[in-house]
Design an enzyme around this catalytic site. Structure first.
Site, PDB file in Angstrom:
ATOM      1  N   SER A   1       6.913   2.047   0.252  1.00  0.00           N
ATOM      2  CA  SER A   1       6.637   1.695  -1.145  1.00  0.00           C
ATOM      3  C   SER A   1       7.434   2.552  -2.120  1.00  0.00           C
ATOM      4  O   SER A   1       7.912   2.052  -3.143  1.00  0.00           O
ATOM      5  CB  SER A   1       5.141   1.769  -1.451  1.00  0.00           C
ATOM      6  OG  SER A   1       4.722   3.102  -1.502  1.00  0.00           O
ATOM      7  N   SER A   2       7.628   3.841  -1.820  1.00  0.00           N
ATOM      8  CA  SER A   2       8.320   4.693  -2.801  1.00  0.00           C
ATOM      9  C   SER A   2       9.780   4.262  -2.975  1.00  0.00           C
ATOM     10  O   SER A   2      10.285   4.211  -4.097  1.00  0.00           O
ATOM     11  CB  SER A   2       8.214   6.179  -2.432  1.00  0.00           C
ATOM     12  OG  SER A   2       8.755   6.406  -1.159  1.00  0.00           O
ATOM     13  N   ALA A   3      10.442   3.908  -1.877  1.00  0.00           N
ATOM     14  CA  ALA A   3      11.835   3.453  -1.992  1.00  0.00           C
ATOM     15  C   ALA A   3      11.899   2.108  -2.703  1.00  0.00           C
ATOM     16  O   ALA A   3      12.819   1.855  -3.495  1.00  0.00           O
ATOM     17  CB  ALA A   3      12.466   3.350  -0.608  1.00  0.00           C
ATOM     18  N   ALA A   4      10.915   1.235  -2.447  1.00  0.00           N
ATOM     19  CA  ALA A   4      10.903  -0.079  -3.102  1.00  0.00           C
ATOM     20  C   ALA A   4      10.717   0.091  -4.616  1.00  0.00           C
ATOM     21  O   ALA A   4      11.389  -0.576  -5.407  1.00  0.00           O
ATOM     22  CB  ALA A   4       9.797  -0.956  -2.513  1.00  0.00           C
TER      23      ALA A   4
ATOM     24  N   PRO B   1       0.834  -1.205   0.000  1.00  0.00           N
ATOM     25  CA  PRO B   1       0.000   0.000   0.000  1.00  0.00           C
ATOM     26  C   PRO B   1       0.872   1.259   0.000  1.00  0.00           C
ATOM     27  O   PRO B   1       1.909   1.294   0.667  1.00  0.00           O
ATOM     28  CB  PRO B   1      -0.824  -0.106   1.291  1.00  0.00           C
ATOM     29  CG  PRO B   1      -0.220  -1.210   2.082  1.00  0.00           C
ATOM     30  CD  PRO B   1       0.634  -2.045   1.173  1.00  0.00           C
TER      31      PRO B   1
ATOM     32  N   GLY C   1       3.605   4.001   5.240  1.00  0.00           N
ATOM     33  CA  GLY C   1       4.707   3.740   6.164  1.00  0.00           C
ATOM     34  C   GLY C   1       5.430   2.432   5.889  1.00  0.00           C
ATOM     35  O   GLY C   1       6.238   1.984   6.688  1.00  0.00           O
ATOM     36  N   LEU C   2       5.140   1.816   4.736  1.00  0.00           N
ATOM     37  CA  LEU C   2       5.773   0.524   4.443  1.00  0.00           C
ATOM     38  C   LEU C   2       6.870   0.648   3.376  1.00  0.00           C
ATOM     39  O   LEU C   2       7.351  -0.348   2.844  1.00  0.00           O
ATOM     40  CB  LEU C   2       4.715  -0.503   4.016  1.00  0.00           C
ATOM     41  CG  LEU C   2       3.628  -0.780   5.067  1.00  0.00           C
ATOM     42  CD1 LEU C   2       2.646  -1.834   4.555  1.00  0.00           C
ATOM     43  CD2 LEU C   2       4.218  -1.236   6.397  1.00  0.00           C
TER      44      LEU C   2
ATOM     45  N   ASP D   1      14.790   3.604   4.274  1.00  0.00           N
ATOM     46  CA  ASP D   1      13.900   2.843   3.384  1.00  0.00           C
ATOM     47  C   ASP D   1      14.667   2.303   2.179  1.00  0.00           C
ATOM     48  O   ASP D   1      14.500   1.143   1.788  1.00  0.00           O
ATOM     49  CB  ASP D   1      12.745   3.731   2.880  1.00  0.00           C
ATOM     50  CG  ASP D   1      11.716   4.013   3.968  1.00  0.00           C
ATOM     51  OD1 ASP D   1      12.009   3.720   5.142  1.00  0.00           O
ATOM     52  OD2 ASP D   1      10.629   4.511   3.645  1.00  0.00           O
TER      53      ASP D   1
END
Ligand code: PMV
Length: 326
Positions: free
Chosen positions: A113-116, A106, A110-111, A157
């Site tokens: 996602s943008s860095a991933a 999502p 806070g998980l 991240d």
């Protein structure tokens, strides 16, 4: 055609304070972002984000939207273009690209996602150009993209999504790998409230300015929490870890980055027998994490779902960014 993927993360300890130079503990989890990259015959960088339902292309400094609101689409797609360009610079090759993103993570929760997304794109572009990139180079490209998203990211991240596993991370210094003795049964629950990491970081800066001495004391407490947690993790002591998560959350609450929705999920998790629970990431919405022993995990999961959280049980993954096929 090349596909690369990178994992989501949870910050177990130390968010926000990590931006100010304190250590943080972060773990990669088994939800991933996938980036598909193909070389084009022209110079355009064309990007589609399936989940965000936006698409557009960059050409010679200009942006043309295809799907979505033009301003919002540019804002979201610019970091992806940046990660791709940084990698092309590192490889000394410049090509037009078709980039497609699909994510199980999502966004704005806070998980990480943008860095991933940035790391997966960087790895896919490198492989499409037949260049063998080191993880260090992928990390650097991902961090440059994160600077566009958050302006002042700590880099935690980008580091975890690139290298995977569990890390003890410090700003501007080498991070340490942590070996975890026990399975970490983590329940993650999303409030569904999207928020900007940058706004939460600015809020903490403002508090620091109003109360510099108190902030310094909070930093000292946090540092002890992180260092004790690193030991407890390596010893597999879940009870101590839970207690330390509660202490860390008390500090985050004090910083003003929690809210009613997060507190509701944390309370539900604790009532159902979680050993500890805290917000994870920037706060102001997004996710909480709760630690349960193996037997209680399903019960805690159900409780946070009933309290309105979009929840799942997460498992640590050692796989950082990787090329799936080329
Ligand atoms: O909410 P996220 O996944 O963007 O995590 C932010 C963590 C912060 O410590 C608040 C910022 C950072 O760059 O470390």
């Amino acid at each position: 055609m090349v596909v690369a993927s990178a994992p989501a993360k949870v910050i177990l300890f130390g968010e926000h304070f990590v931006v100010h130079g304190e250590p943080a503990i972060v773990v990669a989890i088994d939800k991933r972002v996938y980036a598909k990259v193909e070389l084009r015959t022209d110079d355009k960088i064309h990007v589609i984000s399936k989940n965000l339902n936006i698409a557009g292309s960059f050409n010679d400094g200009s942006f043309t939207v295809e799907v979505g609101d033009p301003q919002a689409a540019r804002l979201k797609l610019e970091p992806i273009k940046c990660a791709a360009e940084k990698i092309m610079e590192a490889c000394g090759k410049r090509k037009g690209l078709d980039i497609e993103i699909y994510s199980e993570i999502p966004a704005s929760a806070g998980l990480g996602s943008s860095a991933a997304v940035a790391s997966a794109v960087a790895a896919a572009v490198g492989a499409a150009l037949k260049s063998h990139l080191s993880k260090e180079e992928i990390f650097k490209a991902s961090l440059e993209a994160e600077k566009i998203v958050h302006e002042m990211p700590s880099g935690v991240d980008s580091a975890i999504t690139t290298f995977g596993g569990a890390l003890l991370f410090r700003l501007n210094s080498k991070f340490e790998r942590l070996t975890l003795e026990a399975e970490l049964p983590l329940i993650i629950a999303d409030t569904g409230i999207k928020r900007s990491t940058k706004d939460q970081i600015l809020k903490v800066y403002a508090l620091k300015e109003r109360h510099p001495r108190i902030f310094q004391l909070m930093r000292n407490v946090l540092r002890e929490i992180v260092l004790e947690a690193a030991e407890a993790l390596q010893e597999g002591d879940l009870n101590i870890l839970g207690e330390l998560m509660n202490l860390n959350h008390a500090l985050l609450y004090g910083l003003g980055v929690s809210n009613d929705s997060l507190e509701q999920l944390i309370n539900a998790a604790k009532k159902a027998g979680a050993l500890g629970a805290k917000l994870t990431g920037a706060g102001g919405g997004g996710c909480i994490i709760a630690l349960a022993d193996g037997l209680n995990a399903e019960k805690v999961l159900k409780a946070v779902q009933e309290a309105g959280g979009n929840a799942f049980i997460a498992h640590k993954t050692n796989d950082g960014v990787r090329v799936e096929h080329e």
